[in-house]
Design an enzyme around this catalytic site. Sequence first.
Site, PDB file in Angstrom:
ATOM      1  N   SER A 276     -11.516   6.383  -4.002  1.00  0.00           N
ATOM      2  CA  SER A 276     -10.615   6.550  -5.132  1.00  0.00           C
ATOM      3  C   SER A 276     -11.331   6.145  -6.427  1.00  0.00           C
ATOM      4  O   SER A 276     -12.434   6.623  -6.701  1.00  0.00           O
ATOM      5  CB  SER A 276      -9.340   5.728  -4.902  1.00  0.00           C
ATOM      6  OG  SER A 276      -8.339   6.053  -5.823  1.00  0.00           O
TER       7      SER A 276
ATOM      8  N   ARG B 268       4.298   0.482  -9.152  1.00  0.00           N
ATOM      9  CA  ARG B 268       3.723   0.475  -7.807  1.00  0.00           C
ATOM     10  C   ARG B 268       4.483   1.409  -6.877  1.00  0.00           C
ATOM     11  O   ARG B 268       3.878   2.089  -6.036  1.00  0.00           O
ATOM     12  CB  ARG B 268       3.739  -0.947  -7.249  1.00  0.00           C
ATOM     13  CG  ARG B 268       3.127  -1.072  -5.859  1.00  0.00           C
ATOM     14  CD  ARG B 268       1.682  -0.637  -5.854  1.00  0.00           C
ATOM     15  NE  ARG B 268       1.026  -0.975  -4.597  1.00  0.00           N
ATOM     16  CZ  ARG B 268      -0.231  -0.685  -4.309  1.00  0.00           C
ATOM     17  NH1 ARG B 268      -0.966  -0.041  -5.198  1.00  0.00           N
ATOM     18  NH2 ARG B 268      -0.764  -1.037  -3.160  1.00  0.00           N
TER      19      ARG B 268
ATOM     20  N   ASP C  56      -4.710  14.531   1.405  1.00  0.00           N
ATOM     21  CA  ASP C  56      -4.773  13.813   0.131  1.00  0.00           C
ATOM     22  C   ASP C  56      -4.456  14.783  -0.996  1.00  0.00           C
ATOM     23  O   ASP C  56      -5.280  15.620  -1.360  1.00  0.00           O
ATOM     24  CB  ASP C  56      -6.163  13.204  -0.049  1.00  0.00           C
ATOM     25  CG  ASP C  56      -6.299  12.358  -1.312  1.00  0.00           C
ATOM     26  OD1 ASP C  56      -5.323  12.293  -2.090  1.00  0.00           O
ATOM     27  OD2 ASP C  56      -7.370  11.771  -1.511  1.00  0.00           O
TER      28      ASP C  56
ATOM     29  N   HIS D 157      -3.663  10.040   0.433  1.00  0.00           N
ATOM     30  CA  HIS D 157      -4.770   9.402  -0.285  1.00  0.00           C
ATOM     31  C   HIS D 157      -5.203   8.095   0.377  1.00  0.00           C
ATOM     32  O   HIS D 157      -6.382   7.735   0.348  1.00  0.00           O
ATOM     33  CB  HIS D 157      -4.361   9.154  -1.735  1.00  0.00           C
ATOM     34  CG  HIS D 157      -5.453   8.624  -2.597  1.00  0.00           C
ATOM     35  ND1 HIS D 157      -6.662   9.269  -2.744  1.00  0.00           N
ATOM     36  CD2 HIS D 157      -5.532   7.494  -3.353  1.00  0.00           C
ATOM     37  CE1 HIS D 157      -7.439   8.573  -3.565  1.00  0.00           C
ATOM     38  NE2 HIS D 157      -6.788   7.489  -3.934  1.00  0.00           N
ATOM     39  N   ASP D 158      -4.273   7.399   0.978  1.00  0.00           N
ATOM     40  CA  ASP D 158      -4.589   6.130   1.644  1.00  0.00           C
ATOM     41  C   ASP D 158      -5.456   6.300   2.884  1.00  0.00           C
ATOM     42  O   ASP D 158      -5.846   5.299   3.499  1.00  0.00           O
ATOM     43  CB  ASP D 158      -3.304   5.395   2.024  1.00  0.00           C
ATOM     44  CG  ASP D 158      -2.810   4.482   0.912  1.00  0.00           C
ATOM     45  OD1 ASP D 158      -3.532   4.312  -0.086  1.00  0.00           O
ATOM     46  OD2 ASP D 158      -1.695   3.939   1.042  1.00  0.00           O
TER      47      ASP D 158
END
EC number: 2.3.1.46
Length: 377
Positions: A156, A226, A321, A354-355
Amino acid sequence: MFMQDSDSIGIVSARRVHFDTPLSLKSRAVLDSYELVYETYGELNPERSNAILVCHALSGNHHVAGVYADNPKNTGWWNNMIGPGKPIDTRKFFVIGINNLGGCHGSTGPISINNRTGKRYGPDFPLVTTSDWAKTYVRFADQFGIDCFAAIIGGSLGGMSAMQLALDAPERVRHVAVIAASARLTAQNIAFNDVARQAILTDPDFHGGDYYSHGTHPRRGLRLARMLGHITYLSDDSMASKFGRELRNGSLAFNYDVEFQIESYLHYQGDKFADLFDANTYLLMTKALDYFDPAQDYDGNLSAAFARAQADFLVLSFTSDWRFSPERSREIVKALLDNKLNVSYAEIPSTYGHDSFLMQDDYYHQLVRAYMDNISI
């Protein structure tokens, strides 16, 4: 008592290094001095040729692997990747994790005391960029007598930082691993970051960023930021698989309380993050993401921007992602190939969004291991 696994780093501790030489930033601001907090794993060889720098993402820090003696539940954020016998093998490499300048986990940043005023920097801390971080990485390496990193690795925003060092100081790194990253943010990603910032900036407890002196913390805004970010880190498939439309209490309440499990999860993640992170640092980190664009000075020509690079590259993306899609990684690969650089690329099947770059995945780890095994030291 902490029981150490055979492939675990084990108990680690953070250290601090002070720099007295002024640092000129891209914003034209100057820091008279600053400190970086870091951790290391493995041993630096006599030739000082086996050092690997791991760059963290927006909410990451220097605690990349291992645990702390006084808090064994606080495992490093990439503990599944780094350790003896792991893909980034600490029996071979000397691995370094640094909390970036502007961070809130010990390195000089908004929560630090400004020696000129005797107060916290707060909103007066200058915006920093990946180019500024690259300067600090070089200075850090100089402290250790490391002329050239064997590799710099990041996912990232960390992948962007890795690319920046390869462009700004090409003679200081031999291999670069860019994971789940992009050569620039899309308009959609900039929009996500702005909405997150607005949640913080409009929190009544923000006080223009000087919430420290008011004895407050913009917890609500940071929590919302968040929650929004976390949605973009997951994929639709992973959310459907983990939560679906499951209700917390088995039936609809017909009110505005938290009813669905996905809502409960996001609230939990937001609350946890708001207790651990600084709002000014969050704002600063999102701007570093927005500003990263190595092709900007080359009329948008990414291939021209990468003409400075000399390292070999590993570029990895994940099919699910959508924040930094495989298409973004392929743009990086094309620019590298246009410059006849050595590049290995893989698009990894994954449902975690994405994680995915943080997850334990056999194929993903095999790819990283194979690449790292071939790095000569």
